[in-house]
Write an enzyme that holds these catalytic residues in place. Sequence first.
Site, short mmCIF file in Angstrom:
data_model
loop_
_atom_site.label_atom_id
_atom_site.label_comp_id
_atom_site.label_asym_id
_atom_site.label_seq_id
_atom_site.Cartn_x
_atom_site.Cartn_y
_atom_site.Cartn_z
N ARG A 84 13.24 -39.55 14.87
CA ARG A 84 13.82 -40.52 15.80
C ARG A 84 12.79 -41.01 16.82
NH1 ARG A 84 17.34 -36.44 14.61
NH2 ARG A 84 19.41 -37.04 13.86
N HIS A 109 13.56 -42.76 10.84
CA HIS A 109 12.95 -42.71 9.50
C HIS A 109 12.41 -44.06 9.02
CE1 HIS A 109 13.98 -38.61 9.23
NE2 HIS A 109 15.16 -38.69 8.64
N HIS A 181 11.63 -35.71 2.50
CA HIS A 181 12.94 -35.27 3.00
C HIS A 181 13.71 -34.48 1.93
CE1 HIS A 181 16.44 -35.29 5.57
NE2 HIS A 181 15.88 -36.13 6.43
N ALA A 182 13.02 -33.54 1.28
CA ALA A 182 13.68 -32.75 0.23
C ALA A 182 14.72 -31.80 0.81
CB ALA A 182 12.64 -31.98 -0.56
N TYR A 183 15.88 -31.74 0.15
CA TYR A 183 16.95 -30.82 0.49
C TYR A 183 16.92 -29.67 -0.51
CZ TYR A 183 19.34 -34.35 3.43
OH TYR A 183 19.68 -35.27 4.40
N ASP A 239 19.10 -28.90 13.29
CA ASP A 239 18.45 -30.19 13.09
C ASP A 239 17.42 -30.31 14.20
OD1 ASP A 239 17.67 -32.68 12.30
OD2 ASP A 239 19.54 -33.71 12.84
N GLN A 273 10.37 -30.18 11.06
CA GLN A 273 11.75 -30.51 11.41
C GLN A 273 12.62 -29.85 10.35
OE1 GLN A 273 12.80 -32.48 14.03
NE2 GLN A 273 14.97 -32.60 13.54
N GLU A 301 10.87 -30.80 6.95
CA GLU A 301 10.16 -32.07 7.12
C GLU A 301 8.90 -31.81 7.96
OE1 GLU A 301 13.16 -35.07 8.46
OE2 GLU A 301 14.52 -33.40 8.04
#
Length: 336
Positions: A84, A109, A181-183, A239, A273, A301
Site C-alpha cells: 500500500r 499492488h 504473491h504466492a499463497y 497481514d 509481508q 511477500e
Amino acid sequence: MHSKNNVIITPVKNNVSLYKITNKNGIEINITNYGATLLSLYVPTKNGKIDVVLGFHSVDEYIKAFEIGASPYFNAVVGRFAGRIKNAQFQLNGKTIQLDQNHGKHHLHGGKHQLSNVAWNFENYNEETNTLTFSYFSKANEFYPGDVTIEVVYTLTDENELNIKYKATTTEDTLLNLTNHAYFNLDGISGNTLDQKLQINAEKFLELDDENIPTGNFIPMENHAFDFRSSKNVVAGIDHCFVLKNNKEPAAILESVKNGLTMKVYTDQPAVQIYVGGKTSDELQNKESVEYHTESGICFETQVFPDAPNHEDFPNAILRKGETYQQNTTFQFIIS
C-alpha cells in the site's frame, strides 16, 4: 502443446501460454505468462504428491478475477509497487506523483496498470539451469514515471528450490518494489494454514493504522500474538510487514506436521509481508472446486516496506535512471 527439452509449453489463448517444468525429485511447477503467475507447485510428500499453492481452475478465472475487481493476486508478480501507498501519492525529485486510488483512497499492488493482469513475454527456457525467463515493458505515464523494462526468472533446482529473480531498469527515476504473491498451504489446497507451524527471522513488525497503512512505528514481537521468533502454529489475522534481522538465515520457515514438509524462505529483501488469507468470490471457480476460506493460504511477500517512499527512515524503493533493480527470493522445500 509442444515440448522443448524439459519444458512443456501449451498455448491457451491470444498471447497466453502455460509452461511446465520438473526436477529429478518429482517437483513440478506450472506457470503462465499472464501475470508471470505460478499456477501450481506439486511437491512429493509422505502422503503423496500435493499442490502447495492456491489458485483458480483456469487462466480464464485469473483474467475474470481482475475484470470483476475480485482478484486475490494468486501467485502473480505484483508491482510496480507491492503493498500500500498512503493516499496514493509520494514525492519524487521535488514533485508529487499521484497514483490511482484502487484501494479506498490508497494505492495497492501497482493499481490500474499493474503487472499481475498482463501478458508477459516469454523470453526463453534454459535447460541447463531449468529456468524460465519472462519480461515485461511497463510504459511511462501509467501513473508511474519512466519506461521500465522488467525481467523475472523462475528456476527449479534439483535441491528442491524455487528461485525467483527480478531485474529492472528505467528511463527515468521511478518507484519500484516487486514481489510474488504466492499463497502457500503445505497441507494442500483444501487444508488450513492454522494447522501449520511458522517461524519468522524478525524481532519487530510495522505498526498499522486502521486502514492498514504503516504509521512509521514498529511493534516488538515479544509478548505479542505475532511472536514467531520460535516456531508455533500460524494464527489468523496476519497481514503485516516483518522487519528481517538478516539475509543469511531463512526469512521464514513454514512446516506441515501432517505431510512432513518444510518450506524455508530466503531473500535479499529487508522485509517480508506475511498475509493469511485466500477467500475468493463466489463468482470464481477455484482449483478442484475447493472453497477457500480466510485461512486457506499464507503469503510471504518479500519486499521493501509498504508506503516506503513516504517514510524517510524506511528502506529505499526509488530506482534511479542508470541503476539496475535486483531482487532474489528462494522457496526451499525439505521433504521428510
